[in-house]
Design an enzyme around this catalytic site. Structure first.
Site, PDB file in Angstrom:
ATOM      1  N   LYS A 124      54.977   1.700  24.151  1.00 33.45           N
ATOM      2  CA  LYS A 124      53.873   2.419  24.794  1.00 33.45           C
ATOM      3  C   LYS A 124      54.363   2.857  26.173  1.00 33.45           C
ATOM      4  O   LYS A 124      55.229   2.210  26.762  1.00 33.45           O
ATOM      5  CB  LYS A 124      52.648   1.492  24.953  1.00 33.45           C
ATOM      6  CG  LYS A 124      51.342   2.231  25.071  1.00 33.45           C
ATOM      7  CD  LYS A 124      50.793   2.660  23.718  1.00 33.45           C
ATOM      8  CE  LYS A 124      49.556   3.514  23.851  1.00 33.45           C
ATOM      9  NZ  LYS A 124      48.891   3.734  22.556  1.00 33.45           N
ATOM     10  N   ASP A 164      47.738   9.527  23.825  1.00 35.47           N
ATOM     11  CA  ASP A 164      46.795   8.406  23.959  1.00 35.47           C
ATOM     12  C   ASP A 164      45.758   8.914  24.970  1.00 35.47           C
ATOM     13  O   ASP A 164      45.617  10.136  25.154  1.00 35.47           O
ATOM     14  CB  ASP A 164      47.513   7.134  24.449  1.00 35.47           C
ATOM     15  CG  ASP A 164      46.620   5.891  24.344  1.00 35.47           C
ATOM     16  OD1 ASP A 164      46.414   5.399  23.239  1.00 35.47           O
ATOM     17  OD2 ASP A 164      46.094   5.417  25.381  1.00 35.47           O
TER      18      ASP A 164
HETATM   19  P1  NDP Z   1      40.980  10.615  25.015  1.00 35.62           P
HETATM   20  O1  NDP Z   1      41.579  10.733  26.354  1.00 35.62           O
HETATM   21  O2  NDP Z   1      41.014  11.806  24.100  1.00 35.62           O
HETATM   22  O3  NDP Z   1      39.459  10.143  25.120  1.00 35.62           O
HETATM   23  C1  NDP Z   1      39.126   8.953  25.755  1.00 35.62           C
HETATM   24  C2  NDP Z   1      37.616   8.853  25.836  1.00 35.62           C
HETATM   25  O4  NDP Z   1      37.274   7.559  26.318  1.00 35.62           O
HETATM   26  C3  NDP Z   1      37.002   9.850  26.798  1.00 35.62           C
HETATM   27  O5  NDP Z   1      35.697  10.154  26.385  1.00 35.62           O
HETATM   28  C4  NDP Z   1      36.993   9.051  28.103  1.00 35.62           C
HETATM   29  O6  NDP Z   1      36.020   9.467  29.047  1.00 35.62           O
HETATM   30  C5  NDP Z   1      36.645   7.668  27.605  1.00 35.62           C
HETATM   31  N1  NDP Z   1      37.209   6.655  28.497  1.00 35.62           N
HETATM   32  C6  NDP Z   1      38.505   6.532  28.881  1.00 35.62           C
HETATM   33  N2  NDP Z   1      38.650   5.504  29.729  1.00 35.62           N
HETATM   34  C7  NDP Z   1      37.431   4.986  29.894  1.00 35.62           C
HETATM   35  C8  NDP Z   1      36.926   3.902  30.643  1.00 35.62           C
HETATM   36  N3  NDP Z   1      37.739   3.158  31.407  1.00 35.62           N
HETATM   37  N4  NDP Z   1      35.596   3.628  30.565  1.00 35.62           N
HETATM   38  C9  NDP Z   1      34.776   4.372  29.787  1.00 35.62           C
HETATM   39  N5  NDP Z   1      35.197   5.432  29.054  1.00 35.62           N
HETATM   40  C10 NDP Z   1      36.498   5.708  29.096  1.00 35.62           C
HETATM   41  O7  NDP Z   1      41.711   9.351  24.326  1.00 35.62           O
HETATM   42  P2  NDP Z   1      41.802   8.984  22.787  1.00 35.62           P
HETATM   43  O8  NDP Z   1      40.571   9.395  22.085  1.00 35.62           O
HETATM   44  O9  NDP Z   1      43.113   9.426  22.281  1.00 35.62           O
HETATM   45  O10 NDP Z   1      41.878   7.383  22.870  1.00 35.62           O
HETATM   46  C11 NDP Z   1      40.718   6.553  22.856  1.00 35.62           C
HETATM   47  C12 NDP Z   1      41.105   5.148  22.455  1.00 35.62           C
HETATM   48  O11 NDP Z   1      41.723   5.170  21.152  1.00 35.62           O
HETATM   49  C13 NDP Z   1      42.138   4.454  23.359  1.00 35.62           C
HETATM   50  O12 NDP Z   1      41.869   3.073  23.392  1.00 35.62           O
HETATM   51  C14 NDP Z   1      43.456   4.684  22.630  1.00 35.62           C
HETATM   52  O13 NDP Z   1      44.438   3.725  22.979  1.00 35.62           O
HETATM   53  C15 NDP Z   1      43.001   4.539  21.185  1.00 35.62           C
HETATM   54  N6  NDP Z   1      43.868   5.131  20.193  1.00 35.62           N
HETATM   55  C16 NDP Z   1      44.158   6.464  20.210  1.00 35.62           C
HETATM   56  C17 NDP Z   1      44.950   7.023  19.231  1.00 35.62           C
HETATM   57  C18 NDP Z   1      45.210   8.480  19.160  1.00 35.62           C
HETATM   58  O14 NDP Z   1      45.766   8.917  18.144  1.00 35.62           O
HETATM   59  N7  NDP Z   1      44.833   9.278  20.137  1.00 35.62           N
HETATM   60  C19 NDP Z   1      45.560   6.176  18.197  1.00 35.62           C
HETATM   61  C20 NDP Z   1      45.104   4.800  18.193  1.00 35.62           C
HETATM   62  C21 NDP Z   1      44.308   4.320  19.179  1.00 35.62           C
HETATM   63  P3  NDP Z   1      36.403  10.489  30.243  1.00 35.62           P
HETATM   64  O15 NDP Z   1      36.419  11.829  29.618  1.00 35.62           O
HETATM   65  O16 NDP Z   1      35.316  10.279  31.226  1.00 35.62           O
HETATM   66  O17 NDP Z   1      37.752  10.040  30.753  1.00 35.62           O
END
Ligand code: NDP
Length: 445
Positions: A124, A164
């Site tokens: 990562k 991510d």
């Molecule tokens: P994105 O950046 O596309 O979206 C993240 C979302 O979560 C946004 O709505 C963001 O809000 C919100 N968010 C981020 N940090 C916080 C926080 N500290 N508190 C509250 N809301 C938060 O990321 P992904 O959708 O790619 O990833 C989301 C999760 O899924 C993560 O845990 C990631 O590790 C996991 N994941 C992702 C994969 C992928 O293929 N993308 C694969 C496997 C797991 P805002 O817009 O306000 O920042």
């Protein structure tokens, strides 16, 4: 192995890394028995070698904003374990990024990648840079500066990064472009690339779709169907939006979504048109979920996560780590929640997990339920090395097969004497055994 002693020693050596310790503790406490059934593991001190990353790169990333001001961020890559394949794992750009978070994610990724049945090790990376509020040119300059430091450490058979939090198609495109220029090669060194330059169909959808496919398998074990179920989702990024899209296709109701500022509640369920609005809001206009509430006049909870406010049958946390605590878990269960399937990595605290297991609800940890993303990344690597592209139907079919196979492994290793499927134990034991056997065969490295 005495799990408590190993964890105490790790706490002593890495005192400021709570997320890393939390992830290790969850795994060690569930694999202790099977580890101790194989005394040769301990003779090779396998457990410490599996918990401590193979290597970590840390570097300064200097870049210039649109006004000419110079900024210095930190960049990292944690190469955790490559016993079963090249290092593989996403890159996170968020102001909260630090070594503890990246070490926990790389550790989790090692077990998750093992579960996928594909040949990928765990890694990562990321930076405390936040793309939020930055112009396209600023994001591009940052991505280029980040890769100028990292490019020597990655490669198609060495270490293959992906997206991510804060890293989507735009950022992967800029990083891939800079990598290609520095390395003088066009290879599949990143996954999640654009379709025009080696990306796989269904990769953007894969984590969300895969989570829903895993949920369907879990529901089947209790003779339940998804149609008409009320689902609370957190987040409104990549994972959250494609989870919602698949749920709507299958006739479920998505009653909440959120971002880091607050959450919305739509008791009758978000429509496809409204989901399209959220997709554009977050990806094109880079706006806030509050604007959805203003547009459609629904309830908005400023600064709150969805779990206390929403009556739901199913929760699919898809934002970030530790976003469901013990109180949230108790509220969900009291409100009738029968299943939790994690899109995010480690979204539930240890106390929340204990509550879910105690209540015997269906509970899928992220390393099983969200493995669809990295699985299709693995399929993207396979297509790149063959210089081929598969159809969306073919990739989706393979994704379904992989999620079903992961489910089977969880059932095999996680079914308890009363018939309850402990998916935490199942995923950890299945993921661990494959990596452990490969490490034993390769000697002490
Ligand atoms: P994105 O950046 O596309 O979206 C993240 C979302 O979560 C946004 O709505 C963001 O809000 C919100 N968010 C981020 N940090 C916080 C926080 N500290 N508190 C509250 N809301 C938060 O990321 P992904 O959708 O790619 O990833 C989301 C999760 O899924 C993560 O845990 C990631 O590790 C996991 N994941 C992702 C994969 C992928 O293929 N993308 C694969 C496997 C797991 P805002 O817009 O306000 O920042």
């Amino acid at each position: 192995m005495n799990a408590v002693a190993v964890i105490d020693e790790l706490k002593r050596r890495f005192p400021n890394e709570p997320e890393y310790i939390q992830a290790v503790e969850e795994v060690l406490t569930t694999i202790e028995d099977v580890y101790n059934e194989n005394p040769e593991f301990d003779r090779y001190n396998l457990i410490e070698r599996l918990c401590i990353p193979d290597r970590i790169f840390a570097f300064r990333v200097s870049w210039v904003d649109d006004k000419g001001k110079v900024h210095n961020n930190m960049g990292y890559r944690v190469q955790h374990n490559n016993a079963i394949g090249p290092y593989k794992g996403g890159i996170r750009f968020h102001s909260s990024v630090n070594l503890s978070i990246l070490k926990f994610l790389a550790f989790e990724q090692t077990f998750k990648n093992s579960l996928t049945t594909l040949a990928m090790g765990g890694a990562k990376g990321g930076s405390d840079f936040s793309p939020r509020g930055k112009s396209d040119m600023e994001v591009m300059r940052f991505c280029q500066a980040f890769i100028q430091e990292l490019w020597r450490q990655i490669g198609p058979d060495t270490d293959v990064p992906a997206g991510d939090i804060g890293v989507g198609g735009r950022e992967v495109g800029y990083m891939f472009g800079e990598y290609k220029k520095m390395a003088r090669e066009f290879t599949g060194t990143f996954t999640g690339k654009g379709i025009e330059f080696g990306g796989s169909l269904i990769r953007p959808e894969a984590t969300g779709y895969g989570n829903v496919y895993f949920l369907l398998e879990m529901l089947k074990t209790r003779g339940l169907d998804i149609e008409g179920k009320r689902v609370a989702i957190s987040g409104s990024g990549n994972v959250a939006t494609y989870t919602a899209q698949k749920l709507l296709q299958l006739g479920a109701k998505v009653v909440s979504m959120s971002d880091s500022d607050g959450s919305i509640y739509v008791p009758d369920g978000i429509t496809s048109e409204q989901l399209d609005y959220i997709f554009k809001l977050k990806n094109i206009y880079r706006g806030r979920i509050r604007e959805f509430a203003e547009e459609y006049g629904c309830q908005y909870f400023e600064g709150e996560r969805p779990w206390h406010h929403v009556a739901c049958d199913i929760a699919m946390p898809s934002a970030t780590q530790n976003e469901i605590d013990g109180d949230d878990a108790r509220a969900l269960i009291a409100n009738g929640c029968i299943a939790v399937s994690e899109g995010a990595n480690m979204p539930s605290t240890p106390e929340a997990i204990r509550e879910f297991l105690k209540a015997h609800i269906l509970y899928a940890p992220g390393k099983a339920a969200n493995a669809g993303g990295v699985s299709v990344s693995g399929l993207e690597m396979a297509q790149n090395s063959q210089k081929l592209s598969w159809s969306a139907e073919e990739v989706d079919r393979k994704l379904k097969e992989i999620m079903s196979e992961i489910h089977k492994q969880c059932v095999k290793y996680g079914t308890e004497s009363d018939g309850y499927i402990n998916y935490v134990k199942g995923a950890n034991v299945a993921g661990f055994m494959k990596v452990a056997r490969a490490m034993m065969a390769q000697g002490i490295l």
